[in-house]
Design a protein around this motif. Sequence first.
Motif, mmCIF file in Angstrom:
data_model
loop_
_atom_site.group_PDB
_atom_site.id
_atom_site.type_symbol
_atom_site.label_atom_id
_atom_site.label_comp_id
_atom_site.label_asym_id
_atom_site.label_seq_id
_atom_site.Cartn_x
_atom_site.Cartn_y
_atom_site.Cartn_z
ATOM 1 N N VAL A 321 0.816 -1.226 0.000
ATOM 2 C CA VAL A 321 0.000 0.000 0.000
ATOM 3 C C VAL A 321 0.847 1.272 0.000
ATOM 4 C CG1 VAL A 321 -2.076 -0.973 1.052
ATOM 5 C CG2 VAL A 321 -0.253 -0.105 2.540
ATOM 6 N N THR A 322 2.147 1.155 0.294
ATOM 7 C CA THR A 322 2.997 2.355 0.243
ATOM 8 C C THR A 322 3.136 2.783 -1.220
ATOM 9 O OG1 THR A 322 4.944 0.925 0.192
ATOM 10 C CG2 THR A 322 4.294 1.807 2.336
ATOM 11 N N PHE A 323 3.526 4.049 -1.456
ATOM 12 C CA PHE A 323 3.482 4.516 -2.853
ATOM 13 C C PHE A 323 4.557 3.874 -3.706
ATOM 14 C CE2 PHE A 323 6.737 7.602 -1.672
ATOM 15 C CZ PHE A 323 7.409 7.865 -2.850
ATOM 16 N N LYS A 324 5.587 3.330 -3.042
ATOM 17 C CA LYS A 324 6.593 2.534 -3.744
ATOM 18 C C LYS A 324 7.283 1.654 -2.709
ATOM 19 C CE LYS A 324 10.346 5.908 -3.656
ATOM 20 N NZ LYS A 324 11.331 6.601 -4.454
ATOM 21 N N PRO A 325 8.127 0.696 -3.145
ATOM 22 C CA PRO A 325 8.774 -0.171 -2.160
ATOM 23 C C PRO A 325 9.844 0.573 -1.359
ATOM 24 C CG PRO A 325 9.006 -1.047 -4.404
ATOM 25 C CD PRO A 325 8.477 0.323 -4.531
ATOM 26 N N ASN A 326 10.263 -0.026 -0.262
ATOM 27 C CA ASN A 326 11.367 0.467 0.577
ATOM 28 C C ASN A 326 11.099 1.797 1.240
ATOM 29 O OD1 ASN A 326 12.911 -1.801 0.050
ATOM 30 N ND2 ASN A 326 13.745 -0.901 -1.818
ATOM 31 N N ILE A 385 -1.607 -7.101 -6.671
ATOM 32 C CA ILE A 385 -0.258 -6.621 -6.328
ATOM 33 C C ILE A 385 -0.220 -5.140 -6.668
ATOM 34 C CG2 ILE A 385 2.219 -6.800 -6.766
ATOM 35 C CD1 ILE A 385 1.750 -9.713 -7.585
ATOM 36 N N LEU A 386 -0.065 -4.311 -5.606
ATOM 37 C CA LEU A 386 -0.163 -2.866 -5.805
ATOM 38 C C LEU A 386 1.196 -2.162 -5.645
ATOM 39 C CD1 LEU A 386 -2.314 -0.871 -6.459
ATOM 40 C CD2 LEU A 386 -3.054 -0.852 -4.091
ATOM 41 N N THR A 387 2.072 -2.709 -4.816
ATOM 42 C CA THR A 387 3.416 -2.130 -4.648
ATOM 43 C C THR A 387 4.431 -3.255 -4.802
ATOM 44 O OG1 THR A 387 2.442 -0.680 -2.990
ATOM 45 C CG2 THR A 387 4.836 -0.635 -3.171
ATOM 46 N N GLU A 388 5.483 -2.986 -5.601
ATOM 47 C CA GLU A 388 6.396 -4.079 -5.960
ATOM 48 C C GLU A 388 7.524 -4.272 -4.941
ATOM 49 O OE1 GLU A 388 6.133 -1.110 -7.128
ATOM 50 O OE2 GLU A 388 7.748 -0.488 -8.461
ATOM 51 N N TRP A 389 7.166 -4.509 -3.675
ATOM 52 C CA TRP A 389 8.171 -4.859 -2.669
ATOM 53 C C TRP A 389 8.883 -6.133 -3.120
ATOM 54 C CZ3 TRP A 389 9.517 -2.310 1.828
ATOM 55 C CH2 TRP A 389 8.688 -1.274 2.247
ATOM 56 N N ASN A 390 10.175 -6.259 -2.776
ATOM 57 C CA ASN A 390 10.914 -7.481 -3.115
ATOM 58 C C ASN A 390 10.203 -8.721 -2.603
ATOM 59 O OD1 ASN A 390 13.015 -6.716 -4.671
ATOM 60 N ND2 ASN A 390 14.426 -6.359 -2.968
ATOM 61 N N ALA A 410 -4.484 -9.755 -10.039
ATOM 62 C CA ALA A 410 -4.291 -8.467 -10.732
ATOM 63 C C ALA A 410 -2.894 -7.981 -10.367
ATOM 64 C CB ALA A 410 -5.335 -7.455 -10.270
ATOM 65 N N ASP A 411 -1.994 -8.035 -11.327
ATOM 66 C CA ASP A 411 -0.589 -7.700 -11.094
ATOM 67 C C ASP A 411 -0.360 -6.281 -11.644
ATOM 68 O OD1 ASP A 411 2.141 -7.518 -11.085
ATOM 69 O OD2 ASP A 411 2.480 -9.188 -12.492
ATOM 70 N N LEU A 412 -0.604 -5.272 -10.802
ATOM 71 C CA LEU A 412 -0.576 -3.885 -11.290
ATOM 72 C C LEU A 412 0.841 -3.324 -11.391
ATOM 73 C CD1 LEU A 412 -3.723 -2.396 -9.475
ATOM 74 C CD2 LEU A 412 -3.573 -3.736 -11.577
ATOM 75 N N ARG A 413 1.855 -4.161 -11.156
ATOM 76 C CA ARG A 413 3.257 -3.744 -11.330
ATOM 77 C C ARG A 413 3.996 -4.608 -12.343
ATOM 78 N NH1 ARG A 413 4.086 1.393 -9.209
ATOM 79 N NH2 ARG A 413 2.845 1.553 -7.328
ATOM 80 N N TYR A 429 -5.759 -13.574 -14.937
ATOM 81 C CA TYR A 429 -4.569 -12.759 -14.632
ATOM 82 C C TYR A 429 -4.650 -11.506 -15.483
ATOM 83 C CZ TYR A 429 0.270 -11.121 -14.731
ATOM 84 O OH TYR A 429 1.404 -10.342 -14.650
ATOM 85 N N GLU A 430 -4.562 -10.356 -14.808
ATOM 86 C CA GLU A 430 -4.519 -9.084 -15.547
ATOM 87 C C GLU A 430 -3.320 -8.296 -15.057
ATOM 88 O OE1 GLU A 430 -6.144 -7.663 -18.043
ATOM 89 O OE2 GLU A 430 -7.465 -9.386 -18.307
ATOM 90 N N SER A 431 -2.660 -7.614 -15.989
ATOM 91 C CA SER A 431 -1.543 -6.751 -15.592
ATOM 92 C C SER A 431 -1.734 -5.424 -16.319
ATOM 93 C CB SER A 431 -0.213 -7.434 -15.915
ATOM 94 O OG SER A 431 -0.156 -7.725 -17.297
#
Length: 438
Positions: A321-326, A385-390, A410-413, A429-431
């Motif tokens: 949910v964070t705007f990006k990973p890390n 999948i909303l944020t691409e954390w490792n 739903a793989d949004l990344r 599966y949607e991306s």
Amino acid sequence: MKIAMIGTGYVGLVSGVCFSDFGHKVVCVDKDPRKIEMLERGEVPIYEPGLDVLMHKNVEAGRLSFTLDLKTAIDGADAVFIAVGTPTRRGDGHADLTYVMAAAEEIAKAATGYMVVVTKSTVPVGTNRKVKEVISAAVPGLDFDVASNPEFLREGAAIDDFMKPDRVVVGVESDRAKQVMADIYRPLYLRDFPIVTTDLESAEMIKYAANAFLATKITFINEIAALCEKVGADVKSVSKGMGMDGRIGNKFLHAGPGYGGSCFPKDTMALARIGQEHAAPISIVETVIKVNEDVKRRMIDKLADLCDGGFNGQTVAVLGVTFKPNTDDMRDAPSLTIVPALVGGGAKVRVVDPQGRREGEHLLPGVTWEEDPYAAAKGADLLVILTEWNEFRALDLSRLAGSMAQAKLADLRNIYAASDAAAAGFTAYESIGRVGLT
Ligand code: NAD
């Protein structure tokens, strides 16, 4: 050099810690007692990889300290950095300069001798001159200079960005201020990192123009992605082929659910307002702002399609949910648009995020927090999948699909491929910008 850093947020704390690591004596000030108490206990109030280790090292070396008292901090300082927030002003989209101007006034009242007042916050063109006016009006005759030193670090990679910048931008009006800034950044200068020295207005403009350009690049690929979906092209191949062109470059060409975060949304909005006020509208940026909203809404439609038209009664697991990973930063994250749409539509929403829970608990009411993706997916109808954390890049897709009530992803990344999902037993599966599996 002796430096005072006003504001211990993502920018102020990282800058203060890194300056102390350069060998300068740094005192960081914040008006939030909770933050200063944590820092004095050796705790870092934000999540930024590597920051705790570097902070402890410099506190122990006696070069870095924290205080609530601005007067103590600026006593004898060669430079005082303003690194306070400049959020969007309610109602008109302008940058809210209340915190910057309040800090300027406090500095003026506490100043004892010559110093350079450096604005590190992202501020509209003309702000450094206003800072100068505010200080001069508060304490007539005070000996000081102003400098603009916008920050380009990225949350999640902030220390590396600060220590190994593509460039440092410094806007000054006097040789004296130029010299102080050169002394502060000497360790970078000696290692051949470029320092761009310019006037105040150009330095202020560089920051907004750079951020607006990056937001435009992301938005461009997001629109190309939407077209790819219609014509059967694969946006990952398209951005790869585009990015290999040295004139374009491969960064910021990853299609996704729309840009978010603490900078791009507010800085594009502020630049658009500055353009309108000067009768030089920046139509491209105005369009980017609008299209980015459309992109986020398209994500909701995509999820609704996967849920056969609506969310009522569906159980949806959201990874990230964070705007990006890390980072733990949730400001203007796409999740703040997408998750409420799911909850509002009647879905039961389970959320997992390695660092987002502390902020997210206030910002995303009505969701259940889970510790790991497998717990979140168990019995769910849709996995997003909303944020691409490792942590989400090498999931056991078969285990996930096998535990879900309806195996839909739903793989949004664009982390996985339709073929991976199909092989793992997902039925849908949607991306983004690629042919899906339905
Ligand atoms: P932030 O909200 O995380 O931190 C601002 C801090 O300033 C807060 O801790 C607040 O309590 C403190 N503060 C406000 N007024 C004060 C005062 N008068 N005295 C002492 N402390 C005061 O903000 P941030 O994300 O660090 O951003 C700061 C600025 O840097 C903004 O202008 C932003 O646009 C810019 N910037 C941010 C990033 C980023 O990735 N976050 C990157 C580049 C530039």
